[in-house]
Design an enzyme around this catalytic site. Structure first.
Site, short mmCIF file in Angstrom:
data_model
loop_
_atom_site.label_atom_id
_atom_site.label_comp_id
_atom_site.label_asym_id
_atom_site.label_seq_id
_atom_site.Cartn_x
_atom_site.Cartn_y
_atom_site.Cartn_z
N SER A 191 0.80 -1.24 0.00
CA SER A 191 0.00 0.00 0.00
C SER A 191 0.82 1.28 0.00
O SER A 191 0.25 2.36 -0.14
CB SER A 191 -0.96 0.00 1.19
N GLY A 213 4.39 9.35 5.93
CA GLY A 213 4.79 8.05 5.45
C GLY A 213 3.61 7.20 5.03
O GLY A 213 2.51 7.68 4.79
N HIS A 214 3.87 5.90 4.94
CA HIS A 214 2.83 4.92 4.62
C HIS A 214 3.40 3.54 4.89
O HIS A 214 4.62 3.33 4.88
CB HIS A 214 2.41 5.01 3.15
N ASP A 215 2.50 2.60 5.18
CA ASP A 215 2.88 1.20 5.34
C ASP A 215 2.32 0.40 4.17
O ASP A 215 1.45 0.87 3.44
CB ASP A 215 2.31 0.61 6.64
N GLY A 216 2.80 -0.84 4.03
CA GLY A 216 2.27 -1.69 2.97
C GLY A 216 2.33 -3.15 3.33
O GLY A 216 3.32 -3.63 3.89
N SER A 276 1.57 -6.99 1.52
CA SER A 276 1.20 -7.79 0.38
C SER A 276 1.08 -9.22 0.89
O SER A 276 0.95 -9.45 2.09
CB SER A 276 2.23 -7.68 -0.74
N GLY A 289 2.55 -11.99 2.23
CA GLY A 289 3.82 -12.44 2.79
C GLY A 289 4.93 -11.42 2.72
O GLY A 289 6.10 -11.77 2.91
#
Length: 465
Positions: A60, A302-305, A307, A309
């Site tokens: 993300s 900021g941002h986290d992501g 997917s 695994g």
């Protein structure tokens, strides 16, 4: 102090060992310098070492790229952020007609659309994937009126992706590549799985179903093309993620002096649009695409992501031009991120990330029945019950497509630990390496019984008392 390459390399190696992460990549921004280090392996199956030019799935974090494309079109006068989405997508539908007609582009960018948001659909590999996705979500239910509460919405960003296609007369991946990746000179960022093949690349790792303490390679690598604007299209190195972030630290200007965004639009994207109730999970507020927070008195974006695994994190302090991107190949590395962020920001700026409220000495909850009930959003339900000892437990049932691909373990009777904050609890999922804050709230009346449970960045509406 400034960190050396050797110090960062040593720290990353220590962290992946102590947090049992197969491999990770770290890029640290310090002024005008970017230091990139790597540790561990790209895959437990092959044992190939992680290199700084390897590609991971930032997940993300890619939403920031989508938001940037929207703002570029807005600057060109092709989009007004405060006009309804149907101005540009007349076929856009959700179940609630008022929401359908009033949800704005700004609402989507700031996750305040109020419609459910974790709908992952395989609508094919063709250039019509997003067009078909928009048709498939026409019955998406509403959990709140537009603009009233914050709830993270993946679906909203696929709507934005389709908006980019229609207004820009292109397909999303072409816009991403031609309008951002190429002008920014990002050599280790691609948009399709087949583009990944020439590069070293990471695979995801998930707990072994036969031994939850061990990892195996995830049987699925990435999400569907319709999820591209949610962040699924972007495949990149940590260093390239930081180079993208520099566009927003440098007022919309690329490294070679090309202006992609006006400085005032870049600044506006970092202005709070709405505050978060579970503010230690991500940050204290949300901008136009950005997580907004403070570490001590230092403003951080900021941002986290996530997917399948893989788990990534990016935080930068614009004024101090300091920050980092961490990419890992496990599905949950929150505790590793928190330890790294504290080490980096305390060492450089003398501040640390905000902490969760402290747990109370007893798990017995006064007026526990106030919280008991079912809280639901699309694809996920929380059953909150009172245990015999007066504490609260949560049973979580996930049914969305991403959950099915992850082969999630049972999540039954998980303890909710009360903390030193009203209506707030710590909850640890078996798929997470860290506690997360769960907050019960009623946006209409703080003193009334809660009508929502906020957890993991999502609002779950109370449907059964």
């Amino acid at each position: 102090m400034s960190f050396t390459h050797a110090e960062l390399e040593k720290k990353l190696a220590e962290l992946i060992e102590s947090h049992h992460v197969p491999g990770a990549q770290l890029a640290v921004l310090d002024g005008d310098s970017i230091i990139e280090v790597a540790a561990g392996v790209l895959s437990l199956r092959t044992g190939s070492p992680v290199t700084t030019d390897a590609l991971f799935l930032p997940g993300s974090i890619g939403k920031l790229y989508t938001a940037t494309l929207v703002m570029m079109l807005a600057e060109e006068g092709l989009i007004d952020l405060d006009k309804p989405v149907r101005t540009y997508l007349p076929d856009f539908e959700v179940r609630d007609q008022h929401a359908r007609d009033t949800v704005t582009v700004r609402d989507l960018l700031s996750h305040t659309s109020g419609f459910d948001g974790d709908v992952f659909l395989d609508t094919g590999r063709g250039d019509d994937a997003l067009e078909r996705y928009i048709k498939e979500i026409a019955d998406l239910p509403q959990i709140a009126s537009p603009g009233t509460i914050w709830s993270y919405s993946n679906s909203g960003f696929s709507v934005l992706g389709r908006l980019i296609e229609v207004v820009g007369d292109t397909v999303y991946e072409t816009a991403l590549r031609d309008r951002l990746l190429t002008p920014l000179g990002l050599q280790h960022s691609v948009v399709f799985p087949e583009d990944v093949i020439p590069h070293p690349n990471s695979v995801g790792h998930v707990p072994d179903p036969d031994d939850r303490e061990s990892y195996v390679v995830s049987p699925v690598w990435g999400l569907f093309r319709s999820c591209g604007p949610m962040g699924a299209s972007l495949v990149a190195s940590a260093g390239d993620v930081i180079r993208f972030a520099l566009l927003h630290l440098d007022g919309g200007v690329t490294a070679d002096g090309t202006r992609l965004l006006a400085a005032d639009r870049v600044a506006a994207a970092q202005e709070p649009q709405i505050r978060l109730v579970d503010d230690t999970v991500l940050g204290e507020a949300w901008g136009l695409g950005w997580i907004l927070d403070h570490f001590g008195d230092v403003a951080v974006i900021g941002h986290d992501g996530n997917s399948l695994g893989q788990n990534a994190f990016m935080r930068v302090a614009p004024e101090q031009r300091f920050g980092f991107c961490l990419q890992t190949n496990v599905e949950s590395a929150l505790s590793m991120y928190r330890e790294l962020a504290a080490w980096l920001f305390e060492g450089q700026l003398g501040v640390v990330p905000r902490q969760d409220p402290a747990p109370l000495p007893s798990r017995v909850v006064t007026d526990a029945s106030r919280y008991v009930g079912t809280y639901r959003r699309e694809g996920l339900a929380f059953e909150v019950d009172q245990a015999e000892d007066g504490s609260l437990t949560a049973t979580i049932k996930a049914s969305h497509a991403a959950a099915e691909m992850q082969d999630l373990p049972p999540m039954d009777d998980l303890p909710l630990a009360p903390v030193e904050r009203d209506q707030s609890f710590l909850l640890k999922l078996p798929i997470s390496d860290s506690d997360l804050l769960a907050v019960f709230f009623n946006p209409d009346d703080d003193s009334a019984a809660p009508t929502y449970l906020h957890f993991g960045g999502r609002a779950h509406k109370r449907v059964v008392v």
